[in-house]
Design an enzyme around this catalytic site. Structure first.
Site, PDB file in Angstrom:
ATOM      1  NE  ARG A 233      -6.569  -4.359   1.403  1.00 13.53           N
ATOM      2  CZ  ARG A 233      -7.376  -5.392   1.512  1.00 13.53           C
ATOM      3  NH1 ARG A 233      -8.524  -5.410   0.847  1.00 13.53           N
ATOM      4  NH2 ARG A 233      -7.072  -6.416   2.296  1.00 13.53           N
ATOM      5  CG  LEU A 234      -0.023  -5.095  -2.812  1.00 10.42           C
ATOM      6  CD1 LEU A 234      -0.442  -5.340  -4.247  1.00 10.42           C
ATOM      7  CD2 LEU A 234       1.497  -5.011  -2.709  1.00 10.42           C
ATOM      8  CB  ALA A 235      -5.729  -6.989  -1.363  1.00 10.95           C
ATOM      9  CB  ILE A 236      -0.780  -8.827   1.215  1.00  2.76           C
ATOM     10  CG1 ILE A 236      -0.138  -8.291  -0.076  1.00  2.76           C
ATOM     11  CG2 ILE A 236       0.064  -9.957   1.797  1.00  2.76           C
ATOM     12  CD1 ILE A 236       1.217  -7.682   0.123  1.00  2.76           C
ATOM     13  CB  VAL A 237      -3.065  -9.854   5.560  1.00  4.49           C
ATOM     14  CG1 VAL A 237      -3.751 -10.496   6.766  1.00  4.49           C
ATOM     15  CG2 VAL A 237      -1.630 -10.356   5.439  1.00  4.49           C
TER      16      VAL A 237
ATOM     17  N   GLY B 216      17.206 -11.000   0.360  1.00  5.69           N
ATOM     18  CA  GLY B 216      18.322 -11.194   1.291  1.00  5.69           C
ATOM     19  C   GLY B 216      18.914  -9.906   1.824  1.00  5.69           C
TER      20      GLY B 216
ATOM     21  CG  ASP C 142      -1.178  -6.838   8.701  1.00  8.61           C
ATOM     22  OD1 ASP C 142      -2.019  -6.939   7.802  1.00  8.61           O
ATOM     23  OD2 ASP C 142      -0.071  -6.301   8.523  1.00  8.61           O
TER      24      ASP C 142
ATOM     25  CG  ASN D  40       3.442   1.166   2.994  1.00 14.94           C
ATOM     26  OD1 ASN D  40       3.254   0.087   2.442  1.00 14.94           O
ATOM     27  ND2 ASN D  40       4.523   1.887   2.792  1.00 14.94           N
TER      28      ASN D  40
ATOM     29  CB  CYS E 138      -0.972   0.033   1.164  1.00 16.74           C
ATOM     30  SG  CYS E 138      -1.856  -1.517   1.454  1.00 16.74           S
TER      31      CYS E 138
END
Length: 526
Positions: free
Chosen positions: A53-57, A353, A104, A82, A2
Site C-alpha cells: 500500500r501507498l496510502a493516499i486516500v 502532462g 476509493d 492499484n 500500490c
C-alpha cells in the site's frame, strides 16, 4: 497507489492452496517499492490476494485486501486495487453502500457487486483491480488506457497476476503476458472488453447534453478543451497527502501547473503552495524553461541537476525499474527517475502532462500526414501508450513510492479531443496560421501563460533534459563490443543499436525468461 498480486487456483485443495499462498507471498517482496506504507494478504476461497500500500486516500481506513460487510450484494466481497477512482464520491451516492471507509478502492467492490462486471465502465480513473465476489468469483480488470500496469500468467492450473513483471516466479516467466487495457476477466466469462475508446469513450457516463458531433466553431473547441482539462486536473488533485507537478517547461506540464496553481488558490486562498519539480543536466533547455515557468506561476520549485556520470551510474536501476529496454523509453526514463527520487522527498502524488501529444498531434513527425493518416496515427499512439510513456511514468515514480496522475488521459478529455476536427490538428508549414503543433490546445489557454511559454516548441524529454546527448556519448562505455550487431540474447529481438544491446543485457540479467511480447506486446519485434 500500490502494488497487487493474485494467485487463483483452478483445482483448489488444501495442499495446492498452501502452495498458492506461499507463491503469492513471494510475489509481494519484488513490488514492495510500490507500497511502502503497508502490506497485506488474504486467502478468499480459491483466490489469494496480496497488496502493498501507498496510502493516499483514507490513510487510516484504506488497508487492503479490503472486505465489504453486509447487508447488501457486496457482503463478503474482497478487493485489492492499484490506482485511483476519481468519481468515487458520486458512485458512493448512487450505490448507497454500506461503506465502512472513505477509500476509493472500497467503491470498486460495490460497483462490481451491484452492477456486475459491466459496471466497471462507470469507473473514472486509473486502476488495475482484483475483486472476489460470491457471484463472479475472481474479477480482474484494468483501466481503458492501461495507465496502471497489470500482467498475468497461467501455470500449473493456476492464474497469477501482478503489477510488475519482476513479481512473477522464475518458473512462470515464460508464460507471462500483459493484461490488456480496457478489459475484464472472470473464470466463467473469460477476457472481455468493457470500453471502446475509438467510438464511445464516455459510454454510460456521458453528460446529458453530449452529442459527440465534431465542433463547428473553433471557439467551442477552445471552451470544451479548457473546461474539461481544468475539471480533470481538479479531480486529480484529490488526496489526503501532498500533491505536486512534474514541470519540464513545455506546454503540457506548464498548463497542468498553471491550472493547479489556480485550483489551489481557489480552494485554499491566495498563497496556497503548489510544489513543482524539474530535472536535467546543467543548462539544459527543460531545466531553464521550467525555472522560468515556476517563477512566473509562483510554485515552490525543486530541481535535480545531474551529471553525465550520474546518468550512466543510474542506468541499470532505470532499466530494471521500467522493465523495458526500448532506447527512447530508457532515455526519457532517466530524467524521470531522478525527478521522481527528488519529488518523493516532498510529496506522494504528482501530476504530469502525459498524453497531450497523442490527443492533439504534438509530435513533429506527424507534420507530413494528411487528415486520414493523422487520424489513424493518433489512435494508434493512444493504443500503445501503455507500452511506452505510461509504462515509464508509472514505473519510475512507483520505484520511489510516488504516484503519477495523467489528467490529459481522462476519458472526458479523449471524448473532447475526438470532437476536434482532425483538420484542426494538422501541422502546416512553418509560418502558416495554426501551423505549430497542438495549436488548438495553445489557443484554448490563451492568457493562462505568457506567449513565450504558451508557444514554446516541443522537445522530447530525454532531449530537452540533456540526457539523450549523454547516452550517445557514453554508449561505447557500457557496450564495448566491436561486434555488437552479432550479439543475440535469448527471447529478445536483435538489438538495433549498441545502446539498445546494453539495455537488453541489463533487462535479461534482471528478468531472465521474460519474453519480448510481455514487454512490448505486438510491437516487440517492430
Amino acid at each position: 497507489m500500490c502494488g497487487i498480486a493474485v494467485v487463483h487456483d483452478f483445482r483448489p485443495t488444501p495442499e495446492r492452496l498452501e502452495v498458492a499462498r506461499a507463491t503469492g507471498e513471494s510475489m509481494l517482496a519484488p513490488i514492495a517499492h510500490r507500497g511502502p506504507d503497508g502490506q497485506g494478504s488474504e486467502q478468499v476461497g480459491a483466490t489469494w490476494l496480496g497488496h502493498t500500500r501507498l496510502a493516499i486516500v483514507d490513510l487510516a481506513g484504506g488497508r487492503q485486501p479490503m472486505r465489504a460487510e453486509g447487508p447488501g450484494p457486496a457482503a463478503g466481497a474482497w478487493v485489492v486495487a492499484n490506482g485511483e477512482i476519481y468519481n468515487h464520491d458520486r458512485l458512493r451516492a448512487e450505490l448507497g453502500g454500506p461503506f465502512l471507509t472513505t477509500s476509493d478502492s472500497e467503491v470498486v467492490l460495490h460497483v462490481v457487486a451491484h452492477r456486475g462486471v459491466a459496471g466497471l465502465h462507470d469507473l473514472r480513473g486509473m486502476y488495475a483491480v482484483a475483486v472476489v465476489t460470491a457471484e463472479h468469483g475472481l474479477v480482474l480488470a484494468r483501466d481503458p488506457l492501461g495507465v496502471k500496469p497489470l500482467y498475468w500468467a497461467r501455470h500449473d492450473d493456476r492464474l497469477l497476476a501482478a503489477s510488475e513483471l519482476g513479481a512473477f516466479p522464475p518458473e512462470v516467466r515464460a508464460a507471462v503476458e500483459e493484461f490488456p487495457p480496457g478489459h475484464h476477466w472472470t473464470p466463467a466469462g473469460g477476457l472481455q472488453p468493457f470500453v471502446d475508446l475509438r467510438e464511445d469513450p464516455l459510454g454510460t457516463r456521458r453528460p446529458a447534453d453530449w452529442d459527440g458531433t465534431p465542433y463547428v466553431a473553433r471557439e467551442d473547441a477552445h471552451t470544451a478543451i479548457r473546461e474539461t482539462l481544468v475539471d480533470q486536473v481538479r479531480a486529480r488533485m484529490m488526496a489526503d497527502v501532498g500533491v505536486g507537478v512534474f514541470l519540464s517547461g513545455g506546454l503540457d506540464s506548464s498548463l497542468v501547473a498553471a491550472i493547479m496553481v489556480r485550483e489551489a488558490e481557489r480552494a485554499h486562498g491566495p498563497g496556497a503552495v503548489v510544489r513543482s519539480f524539474a530535472a536535467g543536466t546543467v543548462g539544459s533547455p527543460d531545466l531553464v524553461a521550467a525555472r522560468e515557468v515556476a517563477s512566473y506561476l509562483g510554485t515552490e520549485h525543486h530541481e535535480r541537476v545531474y551529471t553525465d556520470d550520474e546518468v550512466v551510474e543510474v542506468l541499470p536501476d532505470v532499466v530494471r525499474s521500467i522493465e523495458s529496454y526500448e532506447p527512447s523509453l530508457v532515455r526519457s526514463a532517466v530524467p524521470n527517475y531522478l525527478l521522481s527520487e527528488l519529488a518523493a522527498q516532498h510529496v506522494k502524488v504528482v501530476l504530469t502532462g502525459e498524453g497531450a501529444d497523442e490527443l492533439f498531434a504534438g509530435y513533429h513527425h506527424l507534420r507530413e500526414l494528411d487528415e486520414a493518416a493523422l487520424a489513424d496515427a493518433l489512435v494508434d499512439g493512444l493504443e500503445v501508450l501503455h507500452h511506452l510513456n505510461l509504462q515509464r511514468a508509472d514505473r519510475v515514480s512507483m520505484a520511489f513510492g510516488l504516484e503519477a496522475r495523467v489528467p490529459f488521459l481522462a476519458r472526458e478529455m479523449l471524448a473532447v479531443a475526438q470532437r476536434v476536427p482532425v483538420a484542426w490538428k494538422l501541422l502546416g508549414e512553418d509560418g502558416q496560421e495554426h501551423a505549430q503543433e497542438k495549436a488548438i490546445l495553445r489557443e484554448a489557454f490563451a492568457g493562462w501563460l505568457p506567449e513565450k511559454f504558451l508557444w514554446r516548441r516541443k522537445e522530447q524529454f530525454g532531449d530537452g533534459s540533456g540526457t539523450a546527448d549523454v547516452m550517445t556519448r557514453r554508449a561505447e562505455s557500457f557496450v564495448p563490443d566491436t561486434d555488437w550487431a552479432d550479439v543475440e540474447i535469448e527471447g529478445l529481438p536483435p538489438a538495433r543499436s549498441r545502446e539498445e544491446l546494453g539495455y537488453q543485457r541489463i533487462f535479461a540479467a534482471h528478468l531472465p525468461g521474460i519474453r519480448a511480447e510481455a514487454v512490448l506486446g505486438r510491437f516487440a519485434t517492430a
